[in-house]
Design an enzyme around this catalytic site. Structure first.
Site, PDB file in Angstrom:
ATOM      1  N   LYS A 203       7.118  53.482  66.497  1.00  0.00           N
ATOM      2  CA  LYS A 203       6.645  53.255  65.755  1.00  0.00           C
ATOM      3  C   LYS A 203       4.950  52.306  66.904  1.00  0.00           C
ATOM      4  CE  LYS A 203       4.146  51.338  61.765  1.00  0.00           C
ATOM      5  NZ  LYS A 203       4.693  51.102  60.123  1.00  0.00           N
ATOM      6  N   GLU A 209      14.852  47.841  72.352  1.00  0.00           N
ATOM      7  CA  GLU A 209      16.033  48.895  72.735  1.00  0.00           C
ATOM      8  C   GLU A 209      15.757  49.859  72.991  1.00  0.00           C
ATOM      9  OE1 GLU A 209      15.593  47.599  69.594  1.00  0.00           O
ATOM     10  OE2 GLU A 209      17.664  46.675  69.006  1.00  0.00           O
ATOM     11  N   GLY A 263       8.203  52.406  59.131  1.00  0.00           N
ATOM     12  CA  GLY A 263       9.482  53.627  59.478  1.00  0.00           C
ATOM     13  C   GLY A 263      10.856  54.009  59.382  1.00  0.00           C
ATOM     14  N   ARG A 264      10.849  53.603  57.847  1.00  0.00           N
ATOM     15  CA  ARG A 264      12.157  54.857  57.332  1.00  0.00           C
ATOM     16  C   ARG A 264      11.404  55.320  56.733  1.00  0.00           C
ATOM     17  NH1 ARG A 264      11.146  49.829  56.541  1.00  0.00           N
ATOM     18  NH2 ARG A 264      10.636  48.877  53.846  1.00  0.00           N
ATOM     19  N   GLU A 349      16.575  48.551  53.794  1.00  0.00           N
ATOM     20  CA  GLU A 349      15.778  48.333  53.621  1.00  0.00           C
ATOM     21  C   GLU A 349      14.966  48.101  53.080  1.00  0.00           C
ATOM     22  OE1 GLU A 349      15.505  49.102  58.291  1.00  0.00           O
ATOM     23  OE2 GLU A 349      13.217  48.988  57.757  1.00  0.00           O
ATOM     24  N   HIS A 380      40.219  60.963  51.277  1.00  0.00           N
ATOM     25  CA  HIS A 380      41.416  60.586  52.103  1.00  0.00           C
ATOM     26  C   HIS A 380      41.909  59.620  52.528  1.00  0.00           C
ATOM     27  CE1 HIS A 380      43.505  64.806  52.120  1.00  0.00           C
ATOM     28  NE2 HIS A 380      42.163  65.055  51.866  1.00  0.00           N
ATOM     29  N   LYS A 508      14.553  41.794  66.050  1.00  0.00           N
ATOM     30  CA  LYS A 508      13.833  41.543  67.324  1.00  0.00           C
ATOM     31  C   LYS A 508      13.719  40.504  68.137  1.00  0.00           C
ATOM     32  CE  LYS A 508      11.979  46.106  64.954  1.00  0.00           C
ATOM     33  NZ  LYS A 508      11.136  47.208  65.079  1.00  0.00           N
TER      34      LYS A 508
HETATM   35  C1  G6Q Z   1      12.430  51.076  59.755  1.00  0.00           C
HETATM   36  C2  G6Q Z   1      12.287  49.234  60.489  1.00  0.00           C
HETATM   37  C3  G6Q Z   1      12.650  49.669  61.894  1.00  0.00           C
HETATM   38  C4  G6Q Z   1      12.340  50.384  62.791  1.00  0.00           C
HETATM   39  C5  G6Q Z   1      12.700  50.066  64.150  1.00  0.00           C
HETATM   40  C6  G6Q Z   1      12.271  51.082  65.022  1.00  0.00           C
HETATM   41  O1  G6Q Z   1      11.360  50.995  58.614  1.00  0.00           O
HETATM   42  O2  G6Q Z   1      10.597  49.360  60.288  1.00  0.00           O
HETATM   43  O3  G6Q Z   1      13.910  50.578  61.436  1.00  0.00           O
HETATM   44  O4  G6Q Z   1      11.878  51.883  62.471  1.00  0.00           O
HETATM   45  O5  G6Q Z   1      12.775  48.392  64.300  1.00  0.00           O
HETATM   46  O6  G6Q Z   1      10.949  50.317  65.195  1.00  0.00           O
HETATM   47  P1  G6Q Z   1       9.416  51.488  66.261  1.00  0.00           P
HETATM   48  O7  G6Q Z   1       9.177  52.551  65.949  1.00  0.00           O
HETATM   49  O8  G6Q Z   1       8.452  50.410  66.110  1.00  0.00           O
HETATM   50  O9  G6Q Z   1      10.200  51.445  67.647  1.00  0.00           O
END
Ligand code: G6Q
Length: 542
Positions: A203, A209, A263-264, A349, A380, A508
């Site tokens: 996003k 990463e 994001g989530r 989150e 198990h 981050k």
């Molecule tokens: C979700 C969080 C987090 C995010 C990641 C990736 O709600 O904000 O999991 O999706 O940190 O972020 P980017 O999509 O900006 O790389």
């Protein structure tokens, strides 16, 4: 609006004294209609809440709590596009990604923008799938690698695994999230750059990463196909055109989404591109339709018949009144193996918060720890603790009535376990039963006395069962939206912001500070003794 001060909360606290003596076995005996009374459905999805430690009175007090917490108004505010994510000044409009809810942001309707990206996504997915959009050397794409993390990874990864039977073999999808080089290196193993399409899913397009992995994937690609291949072999899924362009991805190869998609909650947006590529855009839209159907239900059904509302209220009851600190998510479906991980992010989150919307520290619990594994594997392993441990751990059992895998007897075997486990958690096994069993085995009194306490199961452990006909795109959409809205209901009552994630933002920033210290020869001195010691030990070892 502090929930603990609401009359219904106080009534629930008083009612808890009675509820402590609830025995599920007795509740079922007293009310032959209990299953019908406490189960809800939407389409073919049945949610059985009858194995929760609640009575009709508990449920009506919980419903009153929802009213007093102004849940209906809060639901409307979300659908309308109000900036309910106040700490980031944003709306939370994942619902607008799956249907025109009439939402507006800053007075502008969002539906046309959503439709525009869906059209662009369809053109890309269909083009790649039928070969009209090909790689640099004209060869068809056969593999898709989605590079993203957190919300830009867990949703599409989970959905691609869940919907594998709907993939027709034209493309395979691999997912890379961890900055550990092992992840990308393994994902690229055996792939041919000429036939690989890479989705840079971020996003912000600034996530360390993801950028590290995207840069390394780019090197892998350009080493054999040259720089010009980047524009053909990369697609960005992002809200940040400028950064995507800096990376070398032209605007026509950017599938956009917006800051009002968390994001989530972004699986429904451009972030779902890998799913559309894998199973086709029509199937992806069926998933949106499933979620849309849950949205309409959530927005309009009366609270006592509203699946997400009831699920959320049970969450409040279990957490705040029965004291449950964790919840197990147990899909009896191998295709949902990543669903517990997906829910972990969605729930923890969103609702892992310690202050109210106005910043006041909370004196009541919020999100429990969410964890789980598919059944029957979990049986198990950790089910021991569910049956005989010291904690109360409500569990969600999830299953499909039909399986696309026609292996003789497997599905009945799987489902017999699905039914048996929630039954056993509820019924337990008392001393008299254990004694009779041991006597039947011919054990003497002393041996029976020694073994008996170990073989007793207290039972009375609550669970939810969710059962639908088959795990298809539509059902998956229904299921995910059910949990999204359940999380909303809990957050609304807890009076927290379910849509920010400062704890994730912290991570981050932190690593960025330490990174430069790892390369030089000089020892680290700027931290606490433990962190200095660890960094310096690493420097000696590497
Ligand atoms: C979700 C969080 C987090 C995010 C990641 C990736 O709600 O904000 O999991 O999706 O940190 O972020 P980017 O999509 O900006 O790389």
């Amino acid at each position: 609006m502090t929930p603990t001060r609401l009359p219904a909360w106080q009534a629930l606290a008083a009612h808890h004294a009675t509820a402590q003596s609830f025995r599920l076995k007795d509740l079922f005996r007293q009310d032959p209609q209990r299953f019908a009374r406490f189960s809800l459905s939407l389409d073919d999805l049945l949610l059985d809440a009858s194995k929760h430690l609640v009575s009709a009175e508990t449920m009506s007090l919980l419903t009153a709590l929802a009213e007093q917490a102004r849940l209906p108004a809060q639901i409307e505010a979300m659908f309308r596009g109000d900036k309910i994510n106040a700490t980031e000044g944003r709306a939370a409009l994942h619902t607008a990604l799956r249907g025109d809810t009439g939402a507006r942001v800053d007075g502008e309707p969002v539906a046309p923008r959503v439709q525009g990206v869906l059209r662009k996504m369809r053109a890309l997915a269909e083009g790649v799938r039928d070969g009209g959009i090909a790689g640099q050397t004209g060869r068809r794409f056969t593999h898709v690698v989605n590079i993203g993390i957190g919300g830009s990874d867990l949703g599409p990864l989970m959905a691609c695994e869940a919907l594998r039977p709907y993939a027709d073999g034209r493309l395979t999808c691999r997912f890379v999230s961890n900055v550990d080089g092992a992840h990308l290196a393994t994902a690229l193993e055996g792939l041919d750059p000429e036939t690989t399409l890479i989705l840079a899913a971020s996003k912000t397009f600034t996530t360390q990463e993801t950028l590290a992995n995207a840069r390394s994937a780019r090197q892998w690609l350009t080493a054999s196909l040259g720089e010009a291949a980047v524009a053909r072999h990369f697609v960005a899924l992002s809200a940040n055109y400028a950064e995507a362009a800096r990376f070398g991805i032209p605007a026509e190869r950017v599938l956009e989404f917006w800051d009002w998609v968390g994001g989530r909650y972004s699986l429904w947006s451009a972030i779902g591109c890998s799913v559309a590529l894998y199973i086709g855009m029509d199937r992806f839209e069926e998933m949106l339709a499933g979620a849309r159907s849950m949205d309409q239900h959530f927005r309009t059904a009366p609270p006592e018949r509203n699946l997400p509302v009831v699920l959320g209220l049970l969450g409040i009851w279990n957490t705040n009144f029965l004291g449950a600190e964790s919840r197990a998510v147990l899909p009896y479906d191998q295709r949902l193996a990543r669903f517990p991980a997906y829910l972990q992010q969605l729930e923890m989150e969103s609702n892992g918060k310690r202050v109210a919307r106005d910043g006041t520290p909370l004196d009541y619990a919020t999100s429990p720890v969410v964890w789980g594994e598919p059944g029957t594997n979990g049986q198990h392993a950790f089910f021991q603790l569910l049956h005989q441990g010291t904690q109360l751990i409500p569990a969600d059992f999830i299953a499909a009535a039909r399986s696309p895998y026609a292996l003789d007897g497997h599905h009945e075997l799987l489902l017999s376990n699905f039914f048996a486990q929630s039954e056993a958690l509820m019924l337990g096994k008392d001393e008299a039963q254990v004694r009779a069993e041991l006597q039947a085995q011919g054990l003497g009194e002393a041996a029976i006395a020694a073994l008996l306490p170990h073989k007793v199961f207290p039972g009375n452990r609550p669970s939810t069962s969710i059962l639908f006909r088959e795990l298809n795109p539509r059902t998956l959409g229904l299921l995910i939206a059910l949990y999204e809205h359940k999380v909303f209901v809990e957050g609304a009552i807890w009076n927290i912001n379910s849509f920010d994630q400062w704890g994730v933002e912290l991570g981050k920033a932190l690593a960025g500070k330490i990174l430069p210290e790892l390369s030089g020869p000089q020892p680290a001195t700027g931290h606490d003794a433990s962190t200095n010691g660890l960094i310096n030990h690493y420097k000696r070892l590497r």
